[in-house]
Design a protein around this motif. Sequence first.
Motif, PDB file in Angstrom:
ATOM      1  N   THR A 114      45.228  43.231  47.500  1.00 31.47           N
ATOM      2  CA  THR A 114      45.749  43.877  46.298  1.00 31.47           C
ATOM      3  C   THR A 114      46.974  43.144  45.761  1.00 31.47           C
ATOM      4  OG1 THR A 114      44.976  45.969  47.239  1.00 31.47           O
ATOM      5  CG2 THR A 114      46.413  46.121  45.325  1.00 31.47           C
ATOM      6  N   THR A 115      47.613  42.350  46.612  1.00 31.92           N
ATOM      7  CA  THR A 115      48.776  41.581  46.167  1.00 31.92           C
ATOM      8  C   THR A 115      48.420  40.598  45.052  1.00 31.92           C
ATOM      9  OG1 THR A 115      48.370  40.062  48.024  1.00 31.92           O
ATOM     10  CG2 THR A 115      50.025  41.792  48.335  1.00 31.92           C
ATOM     11  N   LEU A 116      47.127  40.309  44.848  1.00 33.82           N
ATOM     12  CA  LEU A 116      46.725  39.421  43.757  1.00 33.82           C
ATOM     13  C   LEU A 116      47.144  39.982  42.408  1.00 33.82           C
ATOM     14  CD1 LEU A 116      45.079  36.760  43.179  1.00 33.82           C
ATOM     15  CD2 LEU A 116      43.133  38.265  42.719  1.00 33.82           C
ATOM     16  N   ILE A 117      47.229  41.314  42.307  1.00 35.00           N
ATOM     17  CA  ILE A 117      47.620  41.917  41.028  1.00 35.00           C
ATOM     18  C   ILE A 117      49.107  42.280  41.013  1.00 35.00           C
ATOM     19  CG2 ILE A 117      45.287  42.759  40.574  1.00 35.00           C
ATOM     20  CD1 ILE A 117      46.330  45.597  41.274  1.00 35.00           C
ATOM     21  N   ALA A 118      49.896  41.614  41.853  1.00 36.88           N
ATOM     22  CA  ALA A 118      51.348  41.846  41.832  1.00 36.88           C
ATOM     23  C   ALA A 118      51.950  41.627  40.448  1.00 36.88           C
ATOM     24  CB  ALA A 118      52.043  40.959  42.867  1.00 36.88           C
TER      25      ALA A 118
END
Length: 419
Positions: A114-118
């Motif tokens: 989910t860190t890809l959409i930080a």
Amino acid sequence: MLYHSYETSRRAAAPLLASYALMARGLDAAPAGLARWAPVRSLSAFCQVMAHARPTHTRPDFAIDSVPVDGQPVAVREEVVSRTAFATLLRFAKEGVSDQPRVLVVGPLSGHFTTLIAPTIRGLLGDHDVHVLDWHNARDIPVEHGPFGLDDYVEHVRDALRRLGAGTHVVAVCQPAVPVLAAVALLAEDADPAQPRSMTLIAGPIDTRIRPNRVNALAAQRPMSFFEKRLVTRVPAGHAGAGRAVYPGFLQLAGFMNMNRGRHLRAHYGLYRDLVAGDHDGAATTRAFYDEYGAVMDVPAEFYLETVERIFKEHLLPRGELTVRGRPVRPEAIRATALLTVEGENDDICSPGQTEAAHRLCTGIPAERRQHHLQPGVGHYGVFSGSRWESEIYPVVRAFIATQEHDPAPAPRGALQPA
């Protein structure tokens, strides 16, 4: 066998990659006169690029320590609101800030953390009280926790909205557009007070029959047996999730890299040139993207296969045949939730029109509470990250949420009666 082969090749390549990293460090530590010599700079840059040319399996940090609020930096800390075996509901709490619109961000479960959409989260944080469903790596989830399918995803979204309570806004980034829409429809049909005030769907596959692309064509042309036999494997021993059936993240990464091989090769050559030229800022930007992009997670096989079959092959939602635990999903039941859809003009993963299709399904939402935004000149990742997200797309999302805060829908009516 697939996972074992991957890990065997990964272990075999580890000494070579380590030698590249060691050589790069040695060249960087050379005397100044030698380090400035063009052949040495070129060799050092090559070694640095090669040392990082591999996927990783460790979840990166969101790395959001502070955000500007009203022009002033404010400290941010992550708080765990709730947790299941498959996801953690996080809140990005801001010191001394209150009374901002509450937003639930739901990211994809598709091979990246989910860190890809930080960047999406960071953009929203300055003006909103942001919560995020942070999905867990399936290879770290013991098999005794059972399977996780599309219905489980919908229920996680619904439960998160119930926990956050009335007045929440929900933002779905990419893949979760369908399960988020399904969760909101079920809440609406039940006249649940947790119905969100607004729903923003960003580049999600609501109806992949519209302008089908290469991703859609693969799903349509291959039988389910292809996905089951070629793309699903079991987590090997040595991991907490040993024996769990998964769609490995390294396969998703390989697929995306092959789709745009030329673009990725040009980006890595650009990284090499920046390193040779001493452009450390340019190199750091490219490397940060690929460090995040190369951090992969495994997806539960049930969720992956059901997503392929029910969303990409059978198109159950736009055909009015999607069910959750046997219960029909009826988007027309949604009346109290405003709808914003966002697409990128050059998106080759979720073609323009596929997300906008949500408006034709959500007929119970008044036209004045529905909005569509097509962003010129951006591809899939540019819809939720990068300069165009920050300067052109996020302002649309922020204004839409603010409008629904100041002019919310009337109280939900009773549950929609079966047709």
